[in-house]
Enzyme design. Structure first.
Site, mmCIF file in Angstrom:
data_model
loop_
_atom_site.group_PDB
_atom_site.id
_atom_site.type_symbol
_atom_site.label_atom_id
_atom_site.label_comp_id
_atom_site.label_asym_id
_atom_site.label_seq_id
_atom_site.Cartn_x
_atom_site.Cartn_y
_atom_site.Cartn_z
ATOM 1 N N LYS A 1 -39.871 -62.192 -12.911
ATOM 2 C CA LYS A 1 -39.633 -62.478 -11.358
ATOM 3 C C LYS A 1 -39.548 -61.154 -10.509
ATOM 4 C CE LYS A 1 -35.193 -63.140 -12.346
ATOM 5 N NZ LYS A 1 -34.450 -64.107 -10.999
ATOM 6 N N THR B 1 -22.155 -60.610 -15.084
ATOM 7 C CA THR B 1 -22.914 -62.255 -15.068
ATOM 8 C C THR B 1 -22.838 -62.139 -16.743
ATOM 9 O OG1 THR B 1 -25.082 -62.434 -14.896
ATOM 10 C CG2 THR B 1 -23.305 -62.840 -12.942
ATOM 11 N N TYR C 1 -39.738 -61.157 -18.912
ATOM 12 C CA TYR C 1 -39.034 -61.115 -17.949
ATOM 13 C C TYR C 1 -39.094 -60.750 -16.483
ATOM 14 C CZ TYR C 1 -34.258 -61.077 -15.747
ATOM 15 O OH TYR C 1 -33.267 -60.660 -14.249
#
Length: 243
Positions: free
Chosen positions: A179, A212, A175
């Site tokens: 990014k 989220t 991840y």
């Protein structure tokens, strides 16, 4: 600007936006922009979720000009089809917000084209999308491309010897790599825009640790991170604030 809120957004009627991701930050982006008068295309892979998001936004902002378009960032054919549709229907685009993402699935997964899912969706998918929409952006009014990176990029490393994590898959490391790639892309797009006089401003953004469904959808609702997101919800800022 201190204490900036969405009330500081000027009247942006006539400006066109594409926002990827129908929930979380993408939804809040689209809602804020719609309230300010923008024409918004909300893009995502789930038509049902997209229709629901559009309906919610129209309920909160009755005068909103917003529509949904199907787009699967883990499928290069879907991205190409999306770009073709927009180029045939629109003569320009003012802003692209590369927001949608995948975070830390516990086991290695791949896109339709065989790329590791996080790298393929977060970076390669948005890279391809930006390329397909570049002709429209270059015709936009003070066009911008906003690409969401993350504070995780600080720990990122581009593993050129195992770019698709086929030999070693560590969810957080992969991840972070994706990014970091997004951040590098935003900087390089700005450099190339300046060199080629494209007129496009490329911006990288870190939305903070927001409330989220990114973690539950990726790591899993029952994972340590998923449970932390649900139980320690007060440690996460509201999605609207992240937006």
């Amino acid at each position: 600007m201190r204490k900036w809120t969405t009330s500081n957004i000027p009247d942006i009627r006539g400006r066109s936006f594409v926002v990827t991701g129908t929930g979380g930050l993408g939804f809040e982006d689209a809602l804020a922009l719609a309230h300010a008068g923008a024409t918004v295309i909300l893009a995502g892979r789930n038509p049902g979720k997209g229709a629901e998001a559009v309906a919610r936004i129209k309920k909160e902002a009755p005068k909103a000009t917003i529509s949904f378009e199907a787009l699967d960032l883990a499928d290069l054919a879907s991205i190409a089809a999306f770009g073709e549709r927009l180029r045939s229907q629109h003569d320009h685009l003012d802003v692209l917000i590369n927001n949608a993402g995948v975070m830390m699935p516990p086991t290695r997964k791949v896109t339709s084209d065989g790329f590791e899912l996080q790298f393929g969706t977060n970076y390669l998918g948005h890279f391809a999308l930006t390329a397909h929409l570049l002709p429209l952006l270059r015709k936009g009014d003070h066009p911008r491309v906003v690409t969401l990176s993350s504070i995780a990029a600080r720990d990122g490393r581009i593993a050129f010897d195992d770019l698709q994590a086929t030999h070693s898959y560590k969810p957080m490391s992969v991840y972070s790599q994706s990014k970091l790639a997004c951040l590098m892309f935003a900087l390089e797009l700005q450099r190339r825009s300046e060199a080629g006089n494209w007129g496009i401003t490329s911006i990288a953004a870190h939305p903070g640790i927001s409330r989220t469904d990114l973690l539950p959808n990726g790591a899993g609702a029952s994972s340590i991170l998923g449970l932390a997101r649900r139980i320690l919800w007060f440690l996460f800022q509201p999605a609207a604030q992240g937006c």
